[in-house]
Design a protein around this motif. Sequence first.
Motif, PDB file in Angstrom:
ATOM      1  N   LEU A 170      -1.465  11.369  -0.372  1.00  0.00           N
ATOM      2  CA  LEU A 170      -1.259   9.813  -0.957  1.00  0.00           C
ATOM      3  C   LEU A 170      -2.423   9.116  -1.360  1.00  0.00           C
ATOM      4  O   LEU A 170      -3.202   9.340  -0.517  1.00  0.00           O
ATOM      5  N   TYR A 171      -2.507   8.877  -2.599  1.00  0.00           N
ATOM      6  CA  TYR A 171      -3.632   7.854  -2.941  1.00  0.00           C
ATOM      7  C   TYR A 171      -3.472   6.707  -2.963  1.00  0.00           C
ATOM      8  O   TYR A 171      -2.435   6.077  -3.558  1.00  0.00           O
ATOM      9  N   GLU A 172      -4.322   5.631  -2.252  1.00  0.00           N
ATOM     10  CA  GLU A 172      -4.142   4.628  -2.542  1.00  0.00           C
ATOM     11  C   GLU A 172      -5.565   3.682  -2.782  1.00  0.00           C
ATOM     12  O   GLU A 172      -6.529   4.264  -2.176  1.00  0.00           O
ATOM     13  N   ALA A 173      -5.489   2.975  -3.755  1.00  0.00           N
ATOM     14  CA  ALA A 173      -6.492   2.262  -4.242  1.00  0.00           C
ATOM     15  C   ALA A 173      -7.312   1.221  -3.135  1.00  0.00           C
ATOM     16  O   ALA A 173      -8.612   1.300  -3.200  1.00  0.00           O
ATOM     17  N   SER A 174      -6.583   0.681  -2.489  1.00  0.00           N
ATOM     18  CA  SER A 174      -7.260  -0.389  -1.621  1.00  0.00           C
ATOM     19  C   SER A 174      -7.434   0.206  -0.397  1.00  0.00           C
ATOM     20  O   SER A 174      -7.175   1.486  -0.031  1.00  0.00           O
ATOM     21  N   PRO A 175      -8.341  -0.641   0.507  1.00  0.00           N
ATOM     22  CA  PRO A 175      -8.642  -0.006   1.847  1.00  0.00           C
ATOM     23  C   PRO A 175      -7.491   0.033   2.663  1.00  0.00           C
ATOM     24  O   PRO A 175      -7.779   0.739   3.957  1.00  0.00           O
ATOM     25  N   ARG A 176      -6.472  -0.361   2.584  1.00  0.00           N
ATOM     26  CA  ARG A 176      -5.225  -0.493   3.570  1.00  0.00           C
ATOM     27  C   ARG A 176      -3.870   0.057   2.881  1.00  0.00           C
ATOM     28  O   ARG A 176      -3.643   0.014   1.749  1.00  0.00           O
ATOM     29  N   LEU A 177      -2.990   0.590   3.944  1.00  0.00           N
ATOM     30  CA  LEU A 177      -1.903   1.056   3.389  1.00  0.00           C
ATOM     31  C   LEU A 177      -0.835   0.013   3.793  1.00  0.00           C
ATOM     32  O   LEU A 177      -1.037  -1.046   4.510  1.00  0.00           O
ATOM     33  N   GLY A 178       0.195   0.102   2.854  1.00  0.00           N
ATOM     34  CA  GLY A 178       1.566  -1.154   3.116  1.00  0.00           C
ATOM     35  C   GLY A 178       1.635  -1.730   1.892  1.00  0.00           C
ATOM     36  O   GLY A 178       2.642  -2.759   1.698  1.00  0.00           O
ATOM     37  N   GLY A 179       0.599  -2.025   1.103  1.00  0.00           N
ATOM     38  CA  GLY A 179       0.884  -2.948  -0.144  1.00  0.00           C
ATOM     39  C   GLY A 179       0.992  -4.278   0.022  1.00  0.00           C
ATOM     40  O   GLY A 179       0.178  -4.645   0.877  1.00  0.00           O
ATOM     41  N   VAL A 180       2.174  -4.869  -0.297  1.00  0.00           N
ATOM     42  CA  VAL A 180       2.309  -6.389  -0.088  1.00  0.00           C
ATOM     43  C   VAL A 180       2.894  -6.662   1.351  1.00  0.00           C
ATOM     44  O   VAL A 180       3.020  -7.791   1.561  1.00  0.00           O
ATOM     45  N   LEU A 181       3.072  -5.484   2.038  1.00  0.00           N
ATOM     46  CA  LEU A 181       3.561  -5.914   3.461  1.00  0.00           C
ATOM     47  C   LEU A 181       2.472  -6.174   4.237  1.00  0.00           C
ATOM     48  O   LEU A 181       1.508  -5.103   4.560  1.00  0.00           O
ATOM     49  N   ARG A 182       2.227  -7.402   4.566  1.00  0.00           N
ATOM     50  CA  ARG A 182       0.954  -7.730   5.376  1.00  0.00           C
ATOM     51  C   ARG A 182       1.433  -8.924   6.304  1.00  0.00           C
ATOM     52  O   ARG A 182       1.979  -9.902   5.983  1.00  0.00           O
ATOM     53  N   THR A 183       1.019  -8.595   7.713  1.00  0.00           N
ATOM     54  CA  THR A 183       1.362  -9.811   8.746  1.00  0.00           C
ATOM     55  C   THR A 183       0.203 -10.070   9.309  1.00  0.00           C
ATOM     56  O   THR A 183      -0.676  -9.294   9.550  1.00  0.00           O
ATOM     57  N   GLU A 184      -0.038 -11.305   9.653  1.00  0.00           N
ATOM     58  CA  GLU A 184      -1.265 -11.627  10.426  1.00  0.00           C
ATOM     59  C   GLU A 184      -0.647 -12.556  11.560  1.00  0.00           C
ATOM     60  O   GLU A 184       0.249 -13.281  11.555  1.00  0.00           O
ATOM     61  N   ARG A 185      -1.553 -12.360  12.898  1.00  0.00           N
ATOM     62  CA  ARG A 185      -0.845 -13.158  14.062  1.00  0.00           C
ATOM     63  C   ARG A 185      -2.028 -14.226  14.134  1.00  0.00           C
ATOM     64  O   ARG A 185      -3.268 -13.956  14.116  1.00  0.00           O
ATOM     65  N   ILE A 186      -1.694 -15.614  13.929  1.00  0.00           N
ATOM     66  CA  ILE A 186      -2.658 -16.832  14.048  1.00  0.00           C
ATOM     67  C   ILE A 186      -2.016 -17.619  14.967  1.00  0.00           C
ATOM     68  O   ILE A 186      -0.786 -18.234  14.892  1.00  0.00           O
ATOM     69  N   ASP A 187      -3.033 -18.249  16.098  1.00  0.00           N
ATOM     70  CA  ASP A 187      -2.403 -18.962  16.940  1.00  0.00           C
ATOM     71  C   ASP A 187      -1.124 -18.924  17.475  1.00  0.00           C
ATOM     72  O   ASP A 187      -0.171 -19.727  17.637  1.00  0.00           O
ATOM     73  N   GLY A 188      -0.897 -17.641  17.622  1.00  0.00           N
ATOM     74  CA  GLY A 188       0.631 -17.373  18.451  1.00  0.00           C
ATOM     75  C   GLY A 188       1.609 -17.149  17.590  1.00  0.00           C
ATOM     76  O   GLY A 188       2.945 -16.612  17.688  1.00  0.00           O
TER      77      GLY A 188
END
Length: 462
Positions: free
Chosen positions: A34-52
Amino acid sequence: MKRIAIIGGGISGLSAAFALEEQRKSGTQLEYVLYEASPRLGGVLRTERIDGCLVEAGPDSFVTEKPWAADLCRALGLGDQLIGSNDADRKTYILTRGHLVEMPDGLMFMVPTKILPTVLSPLFSWKTKVRMTRELFHPPRAVDRDESVADFVERHYGREMVDRLADPLLSGVYGGESASLSVRAVLPRFAEMERTHGSLGRAMLAARKKMPKAQSKTASLFTSLKQGMQHLAEAVVARLTPQALLTNTPVQAIQREELGWVVSAGMQSDQFDAVILALPGPAAANALRRVSNELAAELGAVEYSSSITVGLGYDAEVRHSLPPGFGFLVPRSEGKRLLAATFVHHKFPHRAPEDRALLRCFFAGSNAESVWPLSDDQILGIVRNELQQIIGLRTAPLFARVYKWKSAMAQYSVGHLERLERIERLRQQLPGLTLAGNAYKGIGVPDCVRSGREAAKQALEM
Ligand SMILES: Cc1cc2nc3c(=O)[nH]c(=O)nc-3n(C[C@H](O)[C@H](O)[C@H](O)COP(=O)(O)OP(=O)(O)OC[C@H]3O[C@@H](n4cnc5c(N)ncnc54)[C@H](O)[C@@H]3O)c2cc1C
């Protein structure tokens, strides 16, 4: 040993890889990369935990009606992580002449199925209400050509319905405008209802009667994951063969050779029996330009729009001051730049602690383009200013994040289904090539999962 390349590590490519991995584990002789251009897998699936709070940068959920994403979650052992939207609190407001007006109960997309709430709603003028009643008597109509969603909706309910509902609802999904989106590609069920029943209202009521009572009551409209959408991508990645995953590896081109395919990425080229292109249309066109100009042109012609999401966290006081419900939509005619805001803590209570409010604001299409060059602080300034105008929110957020997604949402313009037929014909002339992603038969996460799985199956059969 069959060798298969997957290009693109968003959920489409990951779903394809998971399907291949399952086959490999059950004894099929195959190897995949699997070739992925960016450093992370998941594409637009991205979640961040901020202040709970759990802040979704891309998709925040998927429609429950389409089973493929939830099926994938279950196959990954994430069945107990699936959560439904809090539909008991499902109210959506539409900004109408500067005020938030609740969408009337019983409105299915823009089709009224309950008379009283629609008649009493200040969302529509009397003229539109009369049209809704007249619509119930439309005779079946066979339309032999595609048309825009705006034209279709206007024929049934008039211009006000396009402006107040169809346009903002669809912009939220495709980032595009209802005047260019294809009714056959985007609302196939409605196009079919018109053919069989004429009136969408009558067709919807008939469909409701047939639906088992239990089904219509129990399932939430939206499904997500307790730990956020990125969890789905991470769970797939955890099941794949680590050496098969090449991040930071953009593919420049693929080429066809006598015995298969050559994938070129950086200074490296590798040979495969089959290639799954799981890229947005323009990126797929770029990779294919040495293989077929014609196919590249068709893929490149699938339009994409950009979007921006802004996550904002507030304290308990703000939480209690917000109107109840899932959030609001802003019709273009209101002259704002925001398209929508979701009160995430209401829609998915797991996403914020009790003493926090979590808002997700959304810019799409031409509005996203117009604020694109601005700094995050300037974009935040626009968001805060418009939140103040719309819901009177003056408090400074405890945190704020701006996420920009360049050309990430495919817009199925009028004639999309005919384009898909041409794409399929051209693809069949290139044995070993399969296509997955949001350029084709559905932009949502479930459709992308399905497209990846089907592409893997096709690649194995070739
Ligand atoms: C802001 C936003 C909100 C959304 N909200 C929802 C929602 O709530 N519900 C829902 O169901 N859907 C939603 N969608 C739609 C859905 O999330 C996407 O359509 C879907 O996730 C696309 O997955 P994909 O794998 O096809 O593409 P992508 O996620 O775009 O992945 C493509 C991958 O290919 C990589 N790539 C590109 N070029 C190359 C190359 N040359 N070589 C190698 N790799 C390359 C990219 O880096 C990227 O990782 C949303 C989309 C956006 C942008």
